[in-house]
Design a protein around this motif. Structure first.
Motif: not given
Length: 103
Positions: A73-80, A10-16, A28-36, A20-25
């Motif tokens: 990684m799951l969040a980056a791919q939209g997998v719950a 839930a926290t990761i989802e909220a960070r989407k 990461l997500l801003a770099k895309g699924p491959a980087k995740c 990116p300058a204020s959240s490590h998550t």
């Protein structure tokens, strides 16, 4: 036991949508699924190294990183996470040999 994982997801989802300058998550997500996925792989290798070396404390730390980066990684791919947990429940009580044979 999975409550902490659900809170993490839930926290990761909220960070989407976070900056990116204020959240490590968010960074990461801003770099895309491959980087995740790459980061998850790096953390998995680190956990493997600690397991082989028999360092329980470091393995515990790295395993937490693995779970975090898996969830990112799951969040980056939209997998719950709930879908993954449901799949584990579906497999519960089944033989691993029978599971592989069914594929």
């Amino acid at each position: 036991m999975s409550d902490v994982l659900k809170r993490l997801a839930a926290t990761i989802e909220a960070r989407k949508g976070a900056d990116p300058a204020s959240s490590h998550t968010a960074a990461l997500l801003a770099k895309g699924p491959a980087k995740c996925a790459e980061k998850f792989g790096e953390e998995a290798v680190e956990a493997i190294i600690e397991a082989v070396q028999g360092n329980r404390e470091k393995l515990t730390y790295e395993a937490a990183d693995v779970l975090y980066h898996l969830t990112v990684m799951l969040a980056a791919q939209g997998v719950a996470l709930d879908d993954v947990l449901a799949e584990l429940e579906r497999r519960e009580g089944r033989s691993g040999i029978a599971e592989k044979a069914a594929r």
